[in-house]
Design an enzyme around this catalytic site. Structure first.
Site, short mmCIF file in Angstrom:
data_model
loop_
_atom_site.label_atom_id
_atom_site.label_comp_id
_atom_site.label_asym_id
_atom_site.label_seq_id
_atom_site.Cartn_x
_atom_site.Cartn_y
_atom_site.Cartn_z
N THR A 30 49.86 50.72 37.83
CA THR A 30 48.80 50.37 36.77
C THR A 30 49.42 51.03 35.49
O THR A 30 48.86 50.72 34.28
CB THR A 30 47.84 51.63 37.23
OG1 THR A 30 48.36 52.75 37.63
CG2 THR A 30 46.73 51.01 38.19
N GLU A 68 40.15 47.40 37.43
CA GLU A 68 39.22 46.42 38.11
C GLU A 68 38.39 45.23 37.35
O GLU A 68 38.18 44.25 37.76
CB GLU A 68 37.85 47.24 38.69
CG GLU A 68 38.02 48.75 38.77
CD GLU A 68 38.95 49.22 40.12
OE1 GLU A 68 39.71 49.75 40.12
OE2 GLU A 68 38.73 48.41 41.17
#
Lengths: 338, 170, 745
Positions: free
Chosen positions: C473, C711
């Site tokens: 990430t 997301e």
């Protein structure tokens, strides 16, 4: 994976001799399918004979004007060989439609012919499979069969042969040269692979101890009107749902000679000479192409997941014939379908 | 199958010579030792990754005798005499290979697990000289799956290095 | 004033980039240990029943095999199933590996073979003979539909559907325009590139150092402690690099249990790595049958929303995610009825997968909205604007910030939406039909309580630490940026330490909450260091800052300067020397604001535009262009955040066109359990993806205004592509993935 003994063969004779004496032996070259299957415990050879050092890695002219591709020529070397690209672009295109650059660098011409089906059940020793363990049944018939055969199936097996290269070789009517305990012989590509029948565990007509030494391409002029059209679930690095190899010889607007082979639909590259004959001497029209497709698929049988492949194959045949007739072969890089 | 297998005398390790990242090494390997496992488990070269172990993802890509292959699909004994380049062998001294730097600059990775395979594949792709367009790069890099989805950045990175090479060659 | 070390909001290369491109970054299966033993899992073949017999003798006879663990000889572990619960477990009784002879799903681990080498273990594993007695199983959700139930116990952190408002059925019956359909998204498996693995290093004193593939080092640590009855001091989990996870690492997977069990029993270090096939033998994105009814006026304004979902779970746990709450969150409507039910099938429990619930729920609702656009003749963007939710109607809260309107506008402009002829089949290029579709994306902005430590040393180096992970990430990088900017140091002077259970408490990494949570905690810890440093600086003899307050100074380039007179400054080293300290350390906790959460709803939003080209005769679809305009508060690092969104879009392309785990219901088994036949996108599938971060001022959720971007990229993407396919072909496919057969059928 089981353990095995290893022999590096230094001559074809030695490889054949050693193999003939031992029913549990396998030849290994590129290894891209055999090692794969050994890791799944689908193949458990007790002895491997490494044939990679044999002098079978050349592409040579034949006396008749064709090419002889050594069994150990890698898929990459074959696909990018200038003679093949120039004279047999269909073969080059089909090879480049398959696998990935890494696999094509390892996989060989002989090994490509001998790769085994991608059937989910064959690959999974936790399930029954007549091809892997004869007599245990075929759960694919009532189970998941998206990638399975629609032609030439049996009640024992509905697996397909996964090769792209072999489909082109079928259209080009290649000869497979083998050496074995009883000497050398040549097998027409159409007789090389088998249909499953009641012995689905046997993929080819190669006899034990025989080794592929070369694939011979007869002289032909299909370098203008050809295509390899491969349809799959993603745009690269996937096996064919349906693929079509077409090689045409045109005289004006008419088809003088037509060869068409299907991949992804049967236990072997699928040819139908009767259907091809429908084109001979006829103008290359869409209606003709549809007639050819209908003839090829008249006995096709689908199952729950793969029934769509009958319709898909029909459409693919028509499109591939159009591409070949127009002299606009499918690119394997530009994913727009011509 | 099992009875004969467990009773058969075990094959012995075989001596092979491999030149790995420029260093020639004499190694004793068992016939069933896969090149990928040799690199990772036996030689501690864990930069080469195991993603699927079946030639289906490209994470294990290394360059053998100038060609990129899936090291998971090769027995080490069969590579006797080969020259192998892994991700650990691309940087020269402290200097990254241009493609390594381009991967950083274009953020061509996220989790980093497919990255060594992508870079080895890309380095070989550039050497092969068959890719000029983005379509060609995409197709010829399709043997390397990136689940983080860094594909567009990977293509940018490779395109930059190909372009730079092209400039240099002029 | 331009600050020298202003890193927040600027594109920065990953600080772990060099480690990743050189192969130096070590993942769970890559840590070595003396005498390391290798474990291989034997997977079960049946879906339900019992192990009638298991014979390890042949495997044990192989020299070099150390042990074969089965339910018959496994060491004693915690008795109670609740001891196996982890931080993210849904209600129920967690799976306990090798617990007894019962088989409850296909692929269940039935033995662990441990040997001196990987090769030996793999060979011996093939020699373990297992015989089963089978019971009838059921894996077909369609046949379990009638037995669906509302989960009696709610899963923590997952909002149940709100109570009905108004009269949705009545309003639908009378609505002039109706859309009604059933929507499905196939089962997906996460398939991170790194297979799940645990290397357990057995210490001389019996303590364990565990390198686990996990999204939460502390979650794995507490699980191991609880299951094996160890004190937390005996278990240290160190996971500096994670090769992707997408949710699969939210719960401890069975390789962790097996590796620890074997290490404790054999008193030596053990590594267990799952095969790619075994990556299909635990959690997955559940199959969900969604039924949607939208009632609208002729102008497209909604008068009724009904959205019902039935989702698979296992017989032993009630997995839950938020599937049906999204429509009313996006669109104003007075009559709303939402239901969410589970049905048990004989598989493992599903597990959160990137944008759990939203990815599939929004795929369905945004497909239905496109149908409504066609039913009313209203442009898809205009339809969404006419129904734009100004407040969170279900929770009766206002939004902390919401720039979705700007997303529609900016995205549409960039994409060229105005040139779209809405008529299906109206755009063509060569043989291909061209389609343009759009959809909305939404994801909750979540923050979790997190602690962080900052340590400044006199050499001008700063280390910040929290237990969270970086699964790709960019956590290392954004924490470095935040710390460097807060203290006024170059990024090169800052080290972020994460992925270690001994570091300050952090929740699992998931839900897009890590940047907001660990970022806020790191900022707070650095602010605390700043205050201490400033105190020392003021107390220095003849300090130029003696009369300044902390608001009147700035921290930059390792100095504290008076804003009114930048020449007046004190170096950090001077201040520390004056204070007589070599290091300044602070640990702080950041927590979500209770009051904010009571008053406000926080969400990120996006507008996704897709161009597809379809060879209609052959059913081949190419996604040639995606524009995703995202409003997600502060974007800490536009470079890594862009990659996150692109990655989410690629995930969405997989969902739209390719990904499907195929169950054989006769065998109760996933059959395409490999990367050759479970298709994730490859490079050739991915063309132009453009990401736009729409400016969004966010000040309520946390001081930095972070909403998270992990997301949001996947949410809505599948619908945008499906809608583009409809526009191209006139064919509406309500089941994802849209494969050739569905387009031709």
């Amino acid at each position: 994976m089981n353990r095995f003994s290893y022999l590096r063969a230094s001559s074809v004779d030695e490889a054949v001799r050693e193999a003939a004496a031992d029913p549990t032996v396998r030849f290994i070259a590129g290894g891209t399918n055999l090692i794969d299957l050994m890791k799944y415990n689908v193949e458990r050879p007790e002895r491997l004979i490494d044939i990679t050092r044999l002098p079978l890695d050349r592409i040579a002219e034949t006396d008749g004007g064709g090419l002889r591709i050594g069994a150990l020529v890698t898929n990459d070397a074959a696909a990018y060989d200038p003679r093949i690209k120039d004279r047999y672009p269909l073969l080059s295109s089909a090879i480049l439609a398959g696998a990935s650059p890494q696999l094509r660098n390892a996989a060989t011409t002989g090994g490509n012919l001998l790769q085994r089906t991608r059937c989910y059940y064959f690959y999974d020793p936790g399930t029954p499979c007549n091809k892997r363990e004869p007599g245990t049944g075929c759960p694919a018939i009532t189970g998941r069969n998206r990638i399975h055969a629609i032609l030439g199936t049996s009640e024992h097996c509905i697996a397909t042969h996964p090769s792209d290269m072999a489909v082109a070789l079928a259209a080009l009517e290649a000869m497979v040269h083998v050496a074995g305990p009883d000497g050398e012989r040549a097998i027409p590509i159409s007789d090389f692979h088998r249909l499953p029948g009641d012995r689905p565990e046997i993929d080819t007509n190669l006899r034990h101890g025989e080794i592929i030494t070369a694939v011979e391409l007869p002289p032909a002029d299909f370098s203008r009107h050809y295509t390899y059209l491969k349809l799959r679930d993603r745009l690269s690095y996937a096996f064919a749902l349906v693929s079509v190899a077409v090689a045409l010889r045109m005289e004006g607007d008419a088809v003088a000679e037509a060869r068409l082979a299907l991949g992804g639909v049967a236990h072997k590259p699928w040819r139908d000479p009767e259907a091809e004959a429908l084109l001979h001497g006829r103008p290359a029209t869409r209606d003709r192409f549809i007639a050819v497709a209908d003839h090829i698929l008249k006995d096709a049988k689908g199952h729950e997941d793969n029934a769509f492949k009958i319709d898909l194959a029909r459409r693919a045949i028509v499109r591939a014939l159009s591409q070949a007739a127009a002299g606009t072969p499918q690119s394997q890089t530009d994913k727009r379908i011509k | 199958m099992s009875a004969s297998q467990s009773s058969a005398p075990l094959p012995e390790a075989m001596s092979v010579t491999l030149t790995i990242n420029g260093e020639t090494r004499q190694l004793d390997v068992l016939p069933w030792t896969v090149l990928l496992d040799l690199l990772r488990d036996h030689l501690g070269l864990t930069g080469t990754k195991k993603g699927c172990d079946h030639g289906q993802c490209g994470a294990c890509t290394v360059i053998v005798d100038g060609r990129r292959i899936n090291s998971c699909m090769a027995f080490a004994v069969m590579k006797d005499g080969a020259r192998i380049t892994t991700i650990e062998g691309l940087a020269q001294g402290g200097d990254l290979h241009p493609l390594q730097q381009a991967f950083i600059d274009h953020d061509a990775f996220q989790c980093g697990y497919c990255t060594p395979g992508q870079i080895c594949s890309g380095v070989a792709l550039i050497e092969e000289g068959r890719a000029r367009t983005r379509d060609e790069i995409r197709e010829l890099m399709s043997g390397n799956i990136c689940r983080c989805g860094a594909y567009t950045n990977i293509v940018d990175a490779i395109e930059q290095v190909i372009g730079a090479d092209g400039e240099a060659g002029r | 004033m331009q600050q020298a070390n202003a890193y927040i909001g600027t594109p920065q290369n990953r600080v772990d980039g060099r480690a990743k491109v050189t192969g130096e970054a070590k993942y769970a299966a890559e840590f070595d240990a003396p005498d390391l033993a290798y474990g291989i899992v034997v997977s079960g073949a049946i879906a339900k029943g019992r192990i009638a017999s298991i014979d390890p003798s042949e495997a044990l006879a192989v020299p070099g095999v150390l042990q074969v663990f089965t339910h018959e000889n496994r060491p004693r572990t915690a008795w109670f199933d609740h001891k196996f619960r982890d931080e993210t477990a849904p209600p129920g009784s967690p799976f306990r590996p090798l617990y007894d002879d019962k088989v409850i799903y296909s692929g269940q681990p039935v033995a662990l073979v441990v040997a001196e080498s990987f090769e030996l273990a793999a060979h011996a594993a093939s020699l373990v003979r297992v015989a089963y007695e089978t019971d009838a199983h059921m894996t077909d959700l369609d046949l379990r539909r009638s037995e669906a139930y509302v989960p009696p116990k709610k899963r923590s952190g997952v909002k149940a559907p709100p109570s009905p408002r108004g009269d949705a059925e009545g309003a639908f019956a009378q609505a002039p325009v109706k859309v009604h359909g059933e929507y499905r998204v196939a089962i997906e498996h996460h398939n991170p590139m790194e297979p799940h693995a645990s290397t357990v290093v057995y210490g001389e004193d019996g303590s364990l150092t565990i390198h686990d593939k996990t999204q939460g080092a502390q979650n794995s640590q507490s699980y191991v402690s609880s299951v094996f009855g160890l004190s937390s001091g005996q278990v240290h989990v160190v996971s500096p690099f994670i090769g992707g996870a997408f949710g699969s690492g939210l719960r401890p997977q069975y390789q962790l249990f097996l590796a620890v069990m074997a290490a404790l029993e054999l008193k030596r270090s053990v590594r267990v790595v799952l095969t790619r096939d075994q990556m299909f033998t635990f959690g997955y994105r559940p199959l969900t049958i969604q039924t949607i009814s939208l009632g609208a006026n002729p102008d497209g304004t909604l008068v009724s929303i009904m959205h019902d979902a039935i989702q698979t779970t296992s017989p032993f746990e009630d997995y839950q995610e938020v599937v049906v709450n999204w429509a009313n969150l996006l669109y104003h409507c007075d009559n709303v009825k939402l239901t969410y039910k589970l049905a048990q099938v004989d598989t493992y429990t599903p597990i959160d997968m990137r944008a759990p619930g939203a990815a599939i729920g929004v795929a369905a609702i945004e497909t239905a909205m496109d149908e409504l656009a066609y039913a009313t003749g209203v442009d898809p963007i205009e339809l969404r604007l006419r129904n734009y939710a100004e407040v969170d109607e279900a929770d009766k809260k206002t939004f902390t910030s919401k720039e979705l309107r700007a997303c529609y506008q900016v995205g549409a402009e960039r994409f060229g939406w105005a040139k779209r002829n809405p008529e299906p089949r109206s755009m063509r290029e060569g043989r291909e039909l061209v389609g343009w579709g759009m959809a909305t994306g939404v994801w909750e902005a979540i923050m979790q309580k997190t602690a962080a430590r900052a340590v400044l040393t006199r050499d001008g180096k700063l280390e910040v630490a929290t237990a969270t992970t970086d699964i790709g990430t960019g956590t290392y990088t954004i924490l470095t940026q935040i710390a460097a900017e807060t203290l006024g140091l170059p990024m090169a002077a800052v080290t972020a330490r994460i992925g270690d259970s001994s570091l300050p408490k952090s929740p699992v990494q998931g839900g897009s909450w890590t940047a907001a949570s660990s970022g806020s905690a790191v900022q707070k810890a650095c602010q605390s260091v700043r205050e201490q440093l400033f105190k020392h600086a003021r107390q220095m003899d003849d300090s130029p800052l003696a009369n300044a307050s902390i608001e009147q100074v700035m921290f930059a380039d390792g100095r504290i300067r008076l804003m009114s007179d930048p020449g007046a400054s004190v170096t950090f080293a001077q201040a520390m020397q004056a204070g007589g300290v070599d290091r300044i350390e602070a640990e702080e906790k950041a927590s979500p604001g209770m009051l904010t959460n009571m008053r406000y709803s926080g969400y990120s939003h996006s507008a996704i535009f897709a161009e597809v080209r379809v060879d209609e005769e052959l059913g081949i679809i190419r996604v040639t262009r995606i524009v995703n305009a995202v409003a997600a508060g502060t974007i800490l690092n536009p470079k890594t955040a862009r990659s996150q969104i692109i990655g989410g879009v690629v995930f969405g392309i997989g969902m739209a066109l390719e990904e499907e785990s195929m169950l054989d219901h006769d065998l109760g088994r996933f059959m395409n359990h490999n990367l050759a036949e479970y298709h994730v996108p490859v490079n050739a599938d991915i063309h132009h993806i453009e990401v736009i971060f729409v400016s969004e001022h966010e000040e309520k959720l946390n001081p930095l205004g972070i909403k998270g971007v992990g997301e949001i990229g996947v949410v809505g993407t599948a619908a945008a592509i499906g809608n583009a396919i409809f526009h191209a072909t006139g064919k509406r496919v309500r089941e994802y993935p849209i494969t050739i057969d569905k387009l031709l059928g």
